[in-house]
Design a protein around this motif. Structure first.
Motif, short mmCIF file in Angstrom:
data_model
loop_
_atom_site.label_atom_id
_atom_site.label_comp_id
_atom_site.label_asym_id
_atom_site.label_seq_id
_atom_site.Cartn_x
_atom_site.Cartn_y
_atom_site.Cartn_z
N ASP A 3 1.27 -1.25 0.33
CA ASP A 3 -0.16 0.09 -0.08
C ASP A 3 1.40 1.57 0.00
N LEU A 4 1.99 1.09 0.11
CA LEU A 4 3.19 2.74 0.23
C LEU A 4 2.61 3.10 -0.88
N LEU A 5 3.00 2.04 -2.00
CA LEU A 5 1.89 3.19 -3.28
C LEU A 5 1.52 3.65 -3.80
N GLU A 6 0.26 3.16 -2.86
CA GLU A 6 -0.93 3.67 -2.70
C GLU A 6 -1.19 5.25 -2.14
N ARG A 7 -0.72 5.05 -0.86
CA ARG A 7 0.26 6.21 0.09
C ARG A 7 0.75 7.11 -0.53
N LEU A 8 1.63 7.07 -1.31
CA LEU A 8 2.44 8.01 -2.00
C LEU A 8 1.40 8.85 -3.03
N MET A 15 3.77 9.22 -10.16
CA MET A 15 4.15 7.80 -10.32
C MET A 15 4.65 7.36 -11.65
N THR A 16 6.20 7.19 -11.84
CA THR A 16 6.81 6.45 -12.76
C THR A 16 7.19 5.28 -12.80
N ALA A 17 7.78 4.53 -13.87
CA ALA A 17 8.57 3.33 -13.12
C ALA A 17 9.54 3.49 -12.32
N GLN A 18 10.30 3.96 -12.88
CA GLN A 18 11.17 4.04 -11.64
C GLN A 18 11.29 3.90 -10.68
N VAL A 21 9.88 1.05 -9.23
CA VAL A 21 10.15 -0.13 -8.87
C VAL A 21 11.02 0.19 -8.09
N VAL A 22 12.03 0.99 -7.35
CA VAL A 22 12.90 1.65 -6.13
C VAL A 22 11.53 0.70 -5.02
N ALA A 23 10.47 1.41 -5.11
CA ALA A 23 9.60 1.10 -3.71
C ALA A 23 9.01 -0.84 -4.10
N GLU A 24 9.34 -0.82 -4.60
CA GLU A 24 9.38 -2.67 -5.01
C GLU A 24 10.10 -3.21 -4.53
N GLY A 59 15.94 9.17 -1.56
CA GLY A 59 15.61 10.35 -0.44
C GLY A 59 14.51 11.01 -0.08
N GLU A 60 13.62 10.93 -1.18
CA GLU A 60 12.43 11.68 -1.44
C GLU A 60 11.50 10.41 -0.10
N LEU A 61 11.44 9.55 -0.22
CA LEU A 61 10.73 8.09 0.32
C LEU A 61 11.71 8.27 1.58
N VAL A 62 12.17 8.45 1.92
CA VAL A 62 12.84 9.98 3.15
C VAL A 62 12.71 10.66 3.76
N SER A 63 11.85 11.53 2.86
CA SER A 63 11.71 12.73 3.81
C SER A 63 10.17 12.66 4.18
N LEU A 64 9.42 11.37 3.02
CA LEU A 64 8.63 11.38 3.23
C LEU A 64 7.56 10.59 4.83
N GLY A 65 8.77 10.07 5.05
CA GLY A 65 8.87 9.65 5.99
C GLY A 65 8.55 7.88 5.80
N GLU A 66 9.05 7.56 4.79
CA GLU A 66 8.04 6.23 4.50
C GLU A 66 9.04 5.05 4.72
#
Lengths: 136, 136
Positions: A3-8, A15-18, A21-24, A59-66
């Motif tokens: 559900d991370l992708l949903e939250r984001l 949402m981009t392919a890149q 993929v990083v989230a996966e 870096g973005e995922l860290v900023s978002l707290g995920e």
DNA sequence: TCCTACAATAGACAATGTCTAAGTCAAGCA
DNA sequence: TGCTTGACTTAGACATTGTCTATTGTAGGA
């Protein structure tokens, strides 16, 4: 993490392919990859992805707290997707294996006011070091 | 720290101007310099000293247990001459100031057996993060 | 004083991370 | 569906931190 992708997306993250993929790649328990390892795994799924994008996305995922940045390793930062349950880390001094652990009590309580030097403390990071069963 | 040179000599450490200067730079309370900062200060006293020598000497001091490597900073390792009194660190998230602190109790005790995953734990590293009075 | 093994040096190299300029594309909108 | 736009991605240069090597220098003992 599914559900991370949903939250984001809900937060207006484009949402981009890149990014997907990083989230996966950052999915699972006890996952603590370096940026380079994330890149290596992402390339398998999406050969065009660049190093810079992996760094940016992490870096973005860290900023978002995920995702949490972990400094158990002296060389490279590691990224821990287990950001929603407070925990600490246990590291094998030989092979570098890392486990998430949950100590009892609040480590903040161990620091008396007289030892706070007027700081406003917001966070504690604890790293236990030892030797894992495989290396013993 | 004044007796550090004596201790080292007693252990058969060959004394050179470079090593003496590095040891002198690492003198005092709440000293947490990066290798580069140590080099910068050493150069003032001994302009010929090379980067490699500073790295080598710091590494030796760490091996000898006279100096501790600290990873409070995500960028560079820091070197803490306060190796003979166990302590933890308190870091300002804004300016990076570092203080040595002495929490109560043994942080190892907070980790129950069920959370040790069979590891033989030998060490705990605790870093408190917050904002110092100057930055508040 | 002389020797010798250990230490220091300069600089190349390696690993990790950051930045930039130019091209690409997701998502909203007509 | 097909534009438009600004955010995203890319390659590669650059920066920082740390390591290694071959050569030169020197501390300390004979």
């Amino acid at each position: 993490m599914s559900d991370l992708l949903e939250r984001l997306r809900g937060r207006g993250w484009r949402m981009t392919a890149q990014r997907r993929v990083v989230a996966e790649v950052l999915d699972g328990e006890h996952v603590h990859l370096t940026a380079d390892e994330v890149h290596a795994r992402a390339v398998v799924k999406l050969p065009e992805i660049s190093r810079a994008t992996v760094y940016n996305t992490l870096g973005e995922l860290v900023s978002l707290g995920e995702v949490i940045e972990v400094a158990t390793d002296r060389r490279a930062k590691r990224y821990d997707p287990n950001a929603h349950r407070p925990h600490q880390h246990l590291v094998c001094a030989r092979c570098g294996a890392i486990r998430d652990v949950h100590p009892t009590g609040n480590p903040l309580a161990a620091l008396p006011d007289s030892e706070r030097f007027g700081f406003t403390i917001s966070d504690v990071e604890v790293t236990y070091r030892g030797v894992c069963p495989n290396c013993a």
